[in-house]
Design an enzyme around this catalytic site. Structure first.
Site, PDB file in Angstrom:
ATOM      1  N   GLU A 157      48.453  10.505   1.226  1.00  0.00           N
ATOM      2  CA  GLU A 157      48.566   9.849   2.518  1.00  0.00           C
ATOM      3  C   GLU A 157      49.217   8.481   2.337  1.00  0.00           C
ATOM      4  O   GLU A 157      48.511   7.499   2.026  1.00  0.00           O
ATOM      5  CB  GLU A 157      47.173   9.652   3.136  1.00  0.00           C
ATOM      6  CG  GLU A 157      46.438  10.938   3.405  1.00  0.00           C
ATOM      7  CD  GLU A 157      45.496  10.805   4.592  1.00  0.00           C
ATOM      8  OE1 GLU A 157      45.624  11.594   5.519  1.00  0.00           O
ATOM      9  OE2 GLU A 157      44.655   9.887   4.595  1.00  0.00           O
ATOM     10  N   GLY A 173      48.485   6.693  11.111  1.00  0.00           N
ATOM     11  CA  GLY A 173      48.232   6.128  12.436  1.00  0.00           C
ATOM     12  C   GLY A 173      49.371   5.272  12.971  1.00  0.00           C
ATOM     13  O   GLY A 173      49.218   4.566  13.966  1.00  0.00           O
ATOM     14  N   LYS A 217      37.865  10.306  12.438  1.00  0.00           N
ATOM     15  CA  LYS A 217      37.635   8.859  12.307  1.00  0.00           C
ATOM     16  C   LYS A 217      36.458   8.428  13.215  1.00  0.00           C
ATOM     17  O   LYS A 217      35.532   9.206  13.403  1.00  0.00           O
ATOM     18  CB  LYS A 217      38.905   8.077  12.641  1.00  0.00           C
ATOM     19  CG  LYS A 217      40.132   8.599  11.886  1.00  0.00           C
ATOM     20  CD  LYS A 217      41.257   7.624  11.880  1.00  0.00           C
ATOM     21  CE  LYS A 217      42.481   8.290  11.320  1.00  0.00           C
ATOM     22  NZ  LYS A 217      43.487   7.376  10.851  1.00  0.00           N
ATOM     23  N   SER A 277      50.482  10.724  10.259  1.00  0.00           N
ATOM     24  CA  SER A 277      51.206  10.998  11.506  1.00  0.00           C
ATOM     25  C   SER A 277      51.768  12.416  11.589  1.00  0.00           C
ATOM     26  O   SER A 277      52.884  12.624  12.077  1.00  0.00           O
ATOM     27  CB  SER A 277      52.304   9.958  11.724  1.00  0.00           C
ATOM     28  OG  SER A 277      51.731   8.669  11.853  1.00  0.00           O
ATOM     29  N   ASN A 332      40.556  14.713  10.592  1.00  0.00           N
ATOM     30  CA  ASN A 332      39.749  13.515  10.376  1.00  0.00           C
ATOM     31  C   ASN A 332      39.570  12.826  11.728  1.00  0.00           C
ATOM     32  O   ASN A 332      40.490  12.207  12.235  1.00  0.00           O
ATOM     33  CB  ASN A 332      40.489  12.587   9.388  1.00  0.00           C
ATOM     34  CG  ASN A 332      39.795  11.244   9.221  1.00  0.00           C
ATOM     35  OD1 ASN A 332      38.664  11.064   9.669  1.00  0.00           O
ATOM     36  ND2 ASN A 332      40.470  10.305   8.588  1.00  0.00           N
ATOM     37  N   GLU A 347      41.662   3.776   4.762  1.00  0.00           N
ATOM     38  CA  GLU A 347      40.889   2.856   5.619  1.00  0.00           C
ATOM     39  C   GLU A 347      39.613   2.406   4.905  1.00  0.00           C
ATOM     40  O   GLU A 347      39.160   1.276   5.075  1.00  0.00           O
ATOM     41  CB  GLU A 347      40.587   3.535   6.976  1.00  0.00           C
ATOM     42  CG  GLU A 347      41.848   3.605   7.829  1.00  0.00           C
ATOM     43  CD  GLU A 347      41.901   4.752   8.825  1.00  0.00           C
ATOM     44  OE1 GLU A 347      40.859   5.350   9.128  1.00  0.00           O
ATOM     45  OE2 GLU A 347      43.017   5.048   9.296  1.00  0.00           O
ATOM     46  N   HIS A 369      39.755   7.496   1.428  1.00  0.00           N
ATOM     47  CA  HIS A 369      40.716   7.296   2.520  1.00  0.00           C
ATOM     48  C   HIS A 369      41.185   5.831   2.496  1.00  0.00           C
ATOM     49  O   HIS A 369      40.409   4.930   2.197  1.00  0.00           O
ATOM     50  CB  HIS A 369      40.041   7.620   3.854  1.00  0.00           C
ATOM     51  CG  HIS A 369      41.018   7.714   4.979  1.00  0.00           C
ATOM     52  ND1 HIS A 369      41.534   6.595   5.588  1.00  0.00           N
ATOM     53  CD2 HIS A 369      41.611   8.779   5.578  1.00  0.00           C
ATOM     54  CE1 HIS A 369      42.398   6.976   6.534  1.00  0.00           C
ATOM     55  NE2 HIS A 369      42.457   8.304   6.544  1.00  0.00           N
TER      56      HIS A 369
HETATM   57  C1  PEP Z   1      44.262  10.122   8.505  1.00  0.00           C
HETATM   58  O1  PEP Z   1      43.475   9.377   9.064  1.00  0.00           O
HETATM   59  O2  PEP Z   1      43.922  10.672   7.458  1.00  0.00           O
HETATM   60  C2  PEP Z   1      45.575  10.337   9.109  1.00  0.00           C
HETATM   61  C3  PEP Z   1      46.452  11.029   8.443  1.00  0.00           C
HETATM   62  O3  PEP Z   1      45.786   9.781  10.358  1.00  0.00           O
HETATM   63  P1  PEP Z   1      47.056  10.032  11.325  1.00  0.00           P
HETATM   64  O4  PEP Z   1      47.332  11.512  11.338  1.00  0.00           O
HETATM   65  O5  PEP Z   1      46.629   9.500  12.646  1.00  0.00           O
HETATM   66  O6  PEP Z   1      48.211   9.279  10.725  1.00  0.00           O
END
Ligand code: PEP
Length: 253
Positions: free
Chosen positions: A168, A174, A11, A214, A9, A98, A96
Protein backbone atom coordinates in the site's frame (compact mmCIF):
# COMPACT_ATOMS: atom_id res chain seq x y z
CA UNK A 1 -1.16 -18.29 -8.69
CA UNK A 2 -3.54 -18.12 -5.73
CA UNK A 3 -7.25 -17.47 -5.68
CA UNK A 4 -7.59 -13.71 -5.39
CA UNK A 5 -8.53 -12.08 -2.11
CA UNK A 6 -10.46 -8.83 -1.85
CA UNK A 7 -10.55 -7.40 1.68
CA UNK A 8 -12.43 -4.30 2.78
CA UNK A 9 -10.93 -2.04 5.42
CA UNK A 10 -13.81 -0.10 6.91
CA UNK A 11 -11.46 2.06 8.99
CA UNK A 12 -13.35 4.19 11.57
CA UNK A 13 -16.63 4.14 9.66
CA UNK A 14 -20.02 2.50 10.26
CA UNK A 15 -21.91 2.40 13.51
CA UNK A 16 -24.17 -0.50 14.46
CA UNK A 17 -27.10 0.26 12.16
CA UNK A 18 -24.82 1.19 9.25
CA UNK A 19 -22.97 -2.10 9.76
CA UNK A 20 -26.24 -3.96 9.52
CA UNK A 21 -27.20 -2.10 6.37
CA UNK A 22 -23.88 -2.52 4.54
CA UNK A 23 -23.52 -6.22 5.32
CA UNK A 24 -27.13 -6.92 4.38
CA UNK A 25 -26.67 -5.18 1.03
CA UNK A 26 -23.39 -6.95 0.36
CA UNK A 27 -24.84 -10.36 1.19
CA UNK A 28 -27.73 -9.75 -1.12
CA UNK A 29 -25.42 -8.94 -4.01
CA UNK A 30 -23.10 -11.87 -3.31
CA UNK A 31 -26.06 -14.23 -2.90
CA UNK A 32 -27.09 -13.67 -6.48
CA UNK A 33 -23.55 -14.32 -7.74
CA UNK A 34 -20.48 -15.09 -5.65
CA UNK A 35 -17.44 -15.12 -7.92
CA UNK A 36 -14.46 -17.42 -7.39
CA UNK A 37 -12.75 -14.89 -5.14
CA UNK A 38 -12.05 -14.85 -1.39
CA UNK A 39 -13.82 -11.92 0.24
CA UNK A 40 -13.24 -10.46 3.70
CA UNK A 41 -14.51 -7.40 5.51
CA UNK A 42 -12.71 -5.71 8.39
CA UNK A 43 -15.18 -3.58 10.36
CA UNK A 44 -14.26 -1.63 13.50
CA UNK A 45 -14.13 -3.58 16.79
CA UNK A 46 -17.55 -2.27 17.83
CA UNK A 47 -19.11 -4.02 14.84
CA UNK A 48 -17.18 -7.29 15.03
CA UNK A 49 -19.81 -9.21 16.98
CA UNK A 50 -22.73 -8.06 14.83
CA UNK A 51 -20.73 -8.65 11.64
CA UNK A 52 -19.86 -12.16 12.84
CA UNK A 53 -23.54 -12.95 13.40
CA UNK A 54 -24.62 -11.51 10.06
CA UNK A 55 -21.88 -13.40 8.23
CA UNK A 56 -22.81 -16.82 9.66
CA UNK A 57 -23.44 -19.20 6.74
CA UNK A 58 -21.98 -16.64 4.36
CA UNK A 59 -18.75 -17.05 2.38
CA UNK A 60 -17.69 -13.52 3.34
CA UNK A 61 -14.96 -13.83 5.95
CA UNK A 62 -14.54 -11.66 9.01
CA UNK A 63 -11.44 -9.57 9.64
CA UNK A 64 -10.29 -6.94 12.12
CA UNK A 65 -8.21 -3.82 11.59
CA UNK A 66 -5.69 -4.16 14.39
CA UNK A 67 -4.79 -5.99 17.61
CA UNK A 68 -2.20 -5.85 20.37
CA UNK A 69 0.74 -8.22 20.48
CA UNK A 70 0.05 -9.39 24.05
CA UNK A 71 -2.58 -12.01 24.82
CA UNK A 72 -3.97 -10.07 27.79
CA UNK A 73 -2.86 -7.52 30.34
CA UNK A 74 -3.04 -3.92 31.47
CA UNK A 75 -3.24 -2.30 28.04
CA UNK A 76 -6.18 0.08 28.31
CA UNK A 77 -8.11 0.43 25.09
CA UNK A 78 -6.44 -2.50 23.34
CA UNK A 79 -7.82 -5.76 21.94
CA UNK A 80 -5.98 -9.08 21.71
CA UNK A 81 -5.78 -11.92 19.20
CA UNK A 82 -7.45 -14.20 21.76
CA UNK A 83 -10.45 -11.85 21.93
CA UNK A 84 -10.71 -11.55 18.16
CA UNK A 85 -10.47 -15.31 17.81
CA UNK A 86 -13.41 -15.75 20.18
CA UNK A 87 -15.57 -13.76 17.75
CA UNK A 88 -14.56 -15.88 14.75
CA UNK A 89 -12.14 -13.38 13.22
CA UNK A 90 -10.13 -14.94 10.38
CA UNK A 91 -7.96 -12.02 9.21
CA UNK A 92 -6.34 -9.04 10.88
CA UNK A 93 -4.83 -6.01 9.17
CA UNK A 94 -1.42 -5.30 10.71
CA UNK A 95 1.07 -2.54 9.97
CA UNK A 96 -1.39 -0.32 8.13
CA UNK A 97 0.27 3.01 7.31
CA UNK A 98 -2.33 4.87 9.40
CA UNK A 99 -1.24 2.81 12.41
CA UNK A 100 2.45 3.35 11.58
CA UNK A 101 1.95 7.11 11.17
CA UNK A 102 -0.62 8.14 13.78
CA UNK A 103 0.11 5.51 16.41
CA UNK A 104 3.87 5.27 15.85
CA UNK A 105 3.84 1.52 15.34
CA UNK A 106 7.31 0.17 14.64
CA UNK A 107 8.38 -2.73 12.44
CA UNK A 108 9.35 -4.64 15.59
CA UNK A 109 5.90 -4.21 17.17
CA UNK A 110 4.22 -5.21 13.92
CA UNK A 111 6.44 -8.31 13.79
CA UNK A 112 5.32 -9.29 17.31
CA UNK A 113 1.68 -8.82 16.34
CA UNK A 114 2.11 -10.94 13.21
CA UNK A 115 3.56 -13.77 15.30
CA UNK A 116 0.74 -13.51 17.82
CA UNK A 117 -1.98 -13.49 15.18
CA UNK A 118 -0.54 -16.67 13.66
CA UNK A 119 -0.41 -18.31 17.08
CA UNK A 120 -4.18 -17.72 17.33
CA UNK A 121 -4.80 -18.92 13.80
CA UNK A 122 -5.73 -15.49 12.48
CA UNK A 123 -4.24 -14.58 9.11
CA UNK A 124 -2.31 -11.30 9.20
CA UNK A 125 -2.77 -8.91 6.29
CA UNK A 126 0.65 -7.39 6.66
CA UNK A 127 0.75 -3.89 5.12
CA UNK A 128 3.82 -2.08 3.89
CA UNK A 129 4.58 0.73 1.48
CA UNK A 130 6.59 3.88 0.87
CA UNK A 131 5.66 7.54 1.37
CA UNK A 132 5.64 10.02 -1.49
CA UNK A 133 8.89 11.52 -0.29
CA UNK A 134 10.54 8.10 -0.21
CA UNK A 135 9.31 7.32 -3.71
CA UNK A 136 10.47 10.64 -5.08
CA UNK A 137 13.92 10.20 -3.59
CA UNK A 138 14.25 6.76 -5.19
CA UNK A 139 13.97 4.81 -1.93
CA UNK A 140 10.86 2.71 -2.64
CA UNK A 141 12.60 -0.64 -2.92
CA UNK A 142 14.88 -0.02 0.04
CA UNK A 143 11.89 0.98 2.22
CA UNK A 144 9.64 -1.94 1.32
CA UNK A 145 12.51 -4.43 1.61
CA UNK A 146 13.29 -3.14 5.08
CA UNK A 147 9.63 -3.32 6.18
CA UNK A 148 9.26 -6.80 4.69
CA UNK A 149 12.40 -8.21 6.28
CA UNK A 150 11.70 -6.76 9.71
CA UNK A 151 8.01 -7.69 9.63
CA UNK A 152 8.82 -11.29 8.74
CA UNK A 153 11.76 -11.62 11.10
CA UNK A 154 11.75 -15.02 12.85
CA UNK A 155 8.73 -16.26 10.90
CA UNK A 156 9.05 -19.81 9.59
CA UNK A 157 8.23 -20.95 6.08
CA UNK A 158 5.16 -22.80 7.37
CA UNK A 159 3.88 -19.69 9.11
CA UNK A 160 4.51 -17.55 6.05
CA UNK A 161 1.76 -19.56 4.33
CA UNK A 162 -0.73 -17.95 6.71
CA UNK A 163 0.34 -14.39 5.92
CA UNK A 164 -1.10 -12.12 3.26
CA UNK A 165 1.05 -9.17 2.25
CA UNK A 166 -0.51 -5.88 1.18
CA UNK A 167 1.55 -3.37 -0.75
CA UNK A 168 0.00 0.00 0.00
CA UNK A 169 1.94 3.03 -1.20
CA UNK A 170 1.16 5.66 1.44
CA UNK A 171 0.72 8.35 -1.22
CA UNK A 172 -2.11 6.33 -2.77
CA UNK A 173 -4.15 5.62 0.36
CA UNK A 174 -7.32 7.65 0.54
CA UNK A 175 -5.88 10.22 -1.87
CA UNK A 176 -7.60 9.15 -5.07
CA UNK A 177 -4.11 8.72 -6.58
CA UNK A 178 -3.68 5.08 -7.55
CA UNK A 179 -0.37 3.53 -8.45
CA UNK A 180 -0.45 2.63 -12.13
CA UNK A 181 -0.73 -1.11 -12.73
CA UNK A 182 2.92 -1.03 -13.88
CA UNK A 183 4.12 0.83 -10.76
CA UNK A 184 2.28 -1.62 -8.52
CA UNK A 185 3.46 -4.68 -10.48
CA UNK A 186 7.06 -3.51 -10.25
CA UNK A 187 6.93 -3.44 -6.44
CA UNK A 188 4.90 -6.66 -6.18
CA UNK A 189 7.41 -8.56 -8.29
CA UNK A 190 10.26 -7.07 -6.22
CA UNK A 191 8.54 -8.24 -3.01
CA UNK A 192 8.05 -11.72 -4.44
CA UNK A 193 11.71 -11.88 -5.38
CA UNK A 194 12.71 -10.83 -1.87
CA UNK A 195 10.39 -13.46 -0.34
CA UNK A 196 12.00 -16.03 -2.56
CA UNK A 197 15.44 -14.95 -1.31
CA UNK A 198 14.29 -15.01 2.32
CA UNK A 199 12.51 -18.38 1.92
CA UNK A 200 12.30 -20.07 -1.49
CA UNK A 201 10.69 -19.54 -4.87
CA UNK A 202 7.94 -22.10 -4.36
CA UNK A 203 6.53 -20.35 -1.28
CA UNK A 204 7.13 -16.93 -2.86
CA UNK A 205 4.81 -17.93 -5.71
CA UNK A 206 2.10 -18.94 -3.25
CA UNK A 207 2.11 -15.94 -0.92
CA UNK A 208 -0.71 -13.58 -1.77
CA UNK A 209 0.36 -10.00 -2.32
CA UNK A 210 -2.56 -7.56 -2.39
CA UNK A 211 -2.46 -4.04 -3.73
CA UNK A 212 -4.10 -1.23 -1.75
CA UNK A 213 -4.42 2.47 -2.44
CA UNK A 214 -7.48 4.11 -4.03
CA UNK A 215 -8.68 0.93 -5.74
CA UNK A 216 -12.05 1.60 -7.36
CA UNK A 217 -14.32 -0.27 -9.76
CA UNK A 218 -12.77 1.73 -12.62
CA UNK A 219 -9.15 0.75 -11.98
CA UNK A 220 -9.48 -2.61 -10.21
CA UNK A 221 -9.53 -4.77 -13.33
CA UNK A 222 -6.25 -3.44 -14.73
CA UNK A 223 -4.52 -3.74 -11.37
CA UNK A 224 -5.75 -7.30 -10.76
CA UNK A 225 -4.60 -8.36 -14.25
CA UNK A 226 -0.97 -7.87 -13.26
CA UNK A 227 0.82 -11.18 -12.75
CA UNK A 228 1.98 -10.47 -9.20
CA UNK A 229 -1.17 -8.78 -7.87
CA UNK A 230 -3.31 -11.32 -6.02
CA UNK A 231 -6.18 -9.08 -5.02
CA UNK A 232 -6.78 -5.86 -3.16
CA UNK A 233 -7.12 -4.20 0.20
CA UNK A 234 -9.89 -1.69 -0.30
CA UNK A 235 -10.59 1.37 1.87
CA UNK A 236 -13.00 4.05 0.68
CA UNK A 237 -14.61 1.96 -2.05
CA UNK A 238 -15.62 -0.84 0.35
CA UNK A 239 -17.96 1.44 2.27
CA UNK A 240 -20.64 1.12 -0.39
CA UNK A 241 -21.92 -2.34 -1.27
CA UNK A 242 -22.11 -1.60 -4.95
CA UNK A 243 -18.54 -0.39 -5.47
CA UNK A 244 -17.12 -3.14 -3.26
CA UNK A 245 -19.10 -5.74 -5.21
CA UNK A 246 -17.85 -4.34 -8.53
CA UNK A 247 -14.27 -4.65 -7.28
CA UNK A 248 -14.91 -8.24 -6.16
CA UNK A 249 -16.25 -9.04 -9.63
CA UNK A 250 -13.17 -7.43 -11.21
CA UNK A 251 -10.97 -9.81 -9.24
CA UNK A 252 -12.50 -12.80 -10.96
CA UNK A 253 -11.77 -11.80 -14.56
C1 PEP B 1 -6.63 1.27 2.99
O1 PEP B 1 -7.06 1.91 3.93
O2 PEP B 1 -6.03 0.22 3.21
C2 PEP B 1 -6.84 1.78 1.64
C3 PEP B 1 -6.26 1.17 0.65
O3 PEP B 1 -7.65 2.90 1.51
P1 PEP B 1 -8.21 3.54 0.14
O4 PEP B 1 -8.70 2.41 -0.72
O5 PEP B 1 -9.28 4.47 0.57
O6 PEP B 1 -7.04 4.23 -0.52
Amino acid sequence: MQKKLVAGNWKMYKDKSETFELISQLKEKLNSFFPDVDVAICPPFTSIELAGELLKNSKIQLGAQNMHSEVEGAFTGEVSAKMLKSFGVKFVILGHSERRTYFKETDEFINQKIKRAIEFDIKPIFCLGETLEERESGKTFQVVENQLTKGLSGISRIDLEKIVIAYEPVWAIGTGKTATPEQAQEVHSFLRKKISELYDSEIAMRVRILYGGSVKPENARDLFKQPDIDGGLIGGACLKADSFYQIILAAQD
